[in-house]
Design a protein around this motif. Structure first.
Motif, PDB file in Angstrom:
ATOM      1  N   LEU A 166       0.845  -1.197   0.000  1.00 35.79           N
ATOM      2  CA  LEU A 166       0.000   0.000   0.000  1.00 35.79           C
ATOM      3  C   LEU A 166       0.876   1.241   0.000  1.00 35.79           C
ATOM      4  O   LEU A 166       1.698   1.441   0.893  1.00 35.79           O
ATOM      5  N   GLU A 167       0.705   2.088  -1.032  1.00 40.87           N
ATOM      6  CA  GLU A 167       1.414   3.367  -1.080  1.00 40.87           C
ATOM      7  C   GLU A 167       0.457   4.467  -0.647  1.00 40.87           C
ATOM      8  O   GLU A 167      -0.559   4.709  -1.303  1.00 40.87           O
ATOM      9  N   ALA A 188       2.363  -4.733   3.064  1.00 36.51           N
ATOM     10  CA  ALA A 188       3.575  -3.919   3.098  1.00 36.51           C
ATOM     11  C   ALA A 188       3.213  -2.440   2.975  1.00 36.51           C
ATOM     12  O   ALA A 188       2.337  -2.064   2.198  1.00 36.51           O
ATOM     13  N   LEU A 189       3.903  -1.603   3.741  1.00 40.23           N
ATOM     14  CA  LEU A 189       3.776  -0.154   3.610  1.00 40.23           C
ATOM     15  C   LEU A 189       4.877   0.324   2.675  1.00 40.23           C
ATOM     16  O   LEU A 189       6.075   0.155   2.958  1.00 40.23           O
ATOM     17  N   VAL A 190       4.489   0.896   1.547  1.00 41.50           N
ATOM     18  CA  VAL A 190       5.460   1.311   0.542  1.00 41.50           C
ATOM     19  C   VAL A 190       6.356   2.423   1.088  1.00 41.50           C
ATOM     20  O   VAL A 190       5.874   3.379   1.706  1.00 41.50           O
ATOM     21  N   GLN A 200       7.431  10.087   3.601  1.00 43.20           N
ATOM     22  CA  GLN A 200       8.286   8.929   3.365  1.00 43.20           C
ATOM     23  C   GLN A 200       8.290   8.091   4.632  1.00 43.20           C
ATOM     24  O   GLN A 200       8.928   8.438   5.623  1.00 43.20           O
ATOM     25  N   LEU A 201       7.561   6.985   4.601  1.00 41.31           N
ATOM     26  CA  LEU A 201       7.410   6.104   5.757  1.00 41.31           C
ATOM     27  C   LEU A 201       8.207   4.830   5.514  1.00 41.31           C
ATOM     28  O   LEU A 201       8.200   4.297   4.408  1.00 41.31           O
ATOM     29  N   GLU A 202       8.876   4.339   6.549  1.00 41.09           N
ATOM     30  CA  GLU A 202       9.758   3.203   6.354  1.00 41.09           C
ATOM     31  C   GLU A 202       9.497   2.074   7.355  1.00 41.09           C
ATOM     32  O   GLU A 202      10.402   1.331   7.718  1.00 41.09           O
ATOM     33  N   LEU A 208       7.699  -8.152   3.188  1.00 39.05           N
ATOM     34  CA  LEU A 208       8.049  -7.483   1.938  1.00 39.05           C
ATOM     35  C   LEU A 208       8.332  -6.008   2.202  1.00 39.05           C
ATOM     36  O   LEU A 208       7.577  -5.335   2.899  1.00 39.05           O
ATOM     37  N   MET A 209       9.444  -5.518   1.634  1.00 39.18           N
ATOM     38  CA  MET A 209       9.686  -4.081   1.581  1.00 39.18           C
ATOM     39  C   MET A 209       9.536  -3.655   0.124  1.00 39.18           C
ATOM     40  O   MET A 209      10.234  -4.179  -0.754  1.00 39.18           O
ATOM     41  N   TYR A 210       8.622  -2.745  -0.126  1.00 33.61           N
ATOM     42  CA  TYR A 210       8.329  -2.284  -1.479  1.00 33.61           C
ATOM     43  C   TYR A 210       8.709  -0.805  -1.535  1.00 33.61           C
ATOM     44  O   TYR A 210       8.156   0.013  -0.806  1.00 33.61           O
TER      45      TYR A 210
END
Length: 278
Positions: A166-167, A188-190, A200-202, A208-210
């Motif tokens: 999800l972006e 996954a948080l894009v 910009q969230l990390e 999964l890292m997208y």
């Protein structure tokens, strides 16, 4: 071992012709050319309209055996329906040919509009509709209506996981409640770098890292200098190495033909990509 893949968001860009793509290369061979230089690509035409199964089959045939596609979910679902009452639109989306990618089907990307705020009930309802494997996706696809452009593709093939990312583009998503909801649902948080345009969230919320890189200083246009790419390479190595996350990175800075070169450089820095171009 964790999977590391680096590519571009899309490949059909007129400015790339005669610059990244050799002069005289026919359009139908552009994906073939790109897929010998990166090991993944994000299909973004699926965001604008429903595709046809024959297109997905063609993309499958044009790419190497170990190639993987990410597929961007339709804007009808994310921007027009705004994730509400989406069962039939989702069925149409999966019946449009997504499953024809077979073993090359990677994660699904759902990009939200900038004005859509965090709403846990809305997200919970949407997440509950998302298929988590190809068998579930095929079952959902069979609920399609008559809006498809071609014959539906509703065969699952060998049952494989389907992962979702999800972006988000509204600051209201930067909360512990949102991160917990994503973790509870395995979404996954894009990580989106947008030259400061959107948050910009990390956070790590699934296996999964997208990552979507939209431009270092100018949205969709500016390239990433080697120093910036080294910083992103360090993040990729951390996520894949210490946190054992699969990492998929897509460059979306296509306007000035920066995306393919940046993707190839980052792939080299993290030691991944097709043989012969590492």
């Amino acid at each position: 071992m964790a999977e590391k893949r680096v590519g571009t968001s899309g490949w059909l860009y007129p400015p790339w012709r005669g610059t990244f793509y050799p002069k005289g290369l026919v359009r139908r061979r552009e994906l073939e050319y790109l897929s010998r230089r990166v090991n993944t690509v994000e299909i973004n035409g699926s965001f604008y309209s429903l595709q046809r199964p024959e297109r997905y089959r063609g993309w499958f045939e044009q790419t190497p055996e170990d190639f993987v596609f990410a597929v961007k979910g339709g804007r009808f679902i994310t921007h027009l329906k705004r994730l509400r009452d989406c069962e039939v639109p989702l069925a149409n989306f999966f019946a449009s040919g997504v499953l024809a990618l077979g073993e090359k089907l990677g994660p699904m990307l759902w990009q939200l509009p900038p004005r859509l705020e965090f709403d846990p009930d809305r997200l919970t309802e949407f997440f509950g509709l998302l298929p988590r494997n190809t068998k579930e996706a095929a079952k959902l696809a069979r609920r399609h209506d008559g809006k498809l452009k071609g014959e539906p593709h509703t065969e699952a093939g060998r049952n494989r996981p389907v992962r979702h990312a999800l972006e988000v583009r509204h600051p209201s998503f930067d909360t512990d409640e949102c991160r917990k909801l994503l973790r509870d649902n395995g979404i996954a948080l894009v990580v989106a770098d947008s030259a400061g345009t959107w948050p910009q969230l990390e956070a790590v919320t699934s296996d999964l890292m997208y990552v979507r890189l939209h431009g270092d200083e100018e949205l969709y246009a500016s390239g990433y200098p080697k120093s910036a790419l080294k910083k992103w390479a360090a993040k990729v190595e951390h996520w894949a190495g210490k946190q054992h996350q699969d990492v998929f990175v897509y460059f979306d800075n296509d306007i000035k033909v920066k995306a393919p070169g940046d993707a190839m450089t980052l792939a080299e820095l993290v030691g991944t990509g097709p043989e012969g171009v590492r």
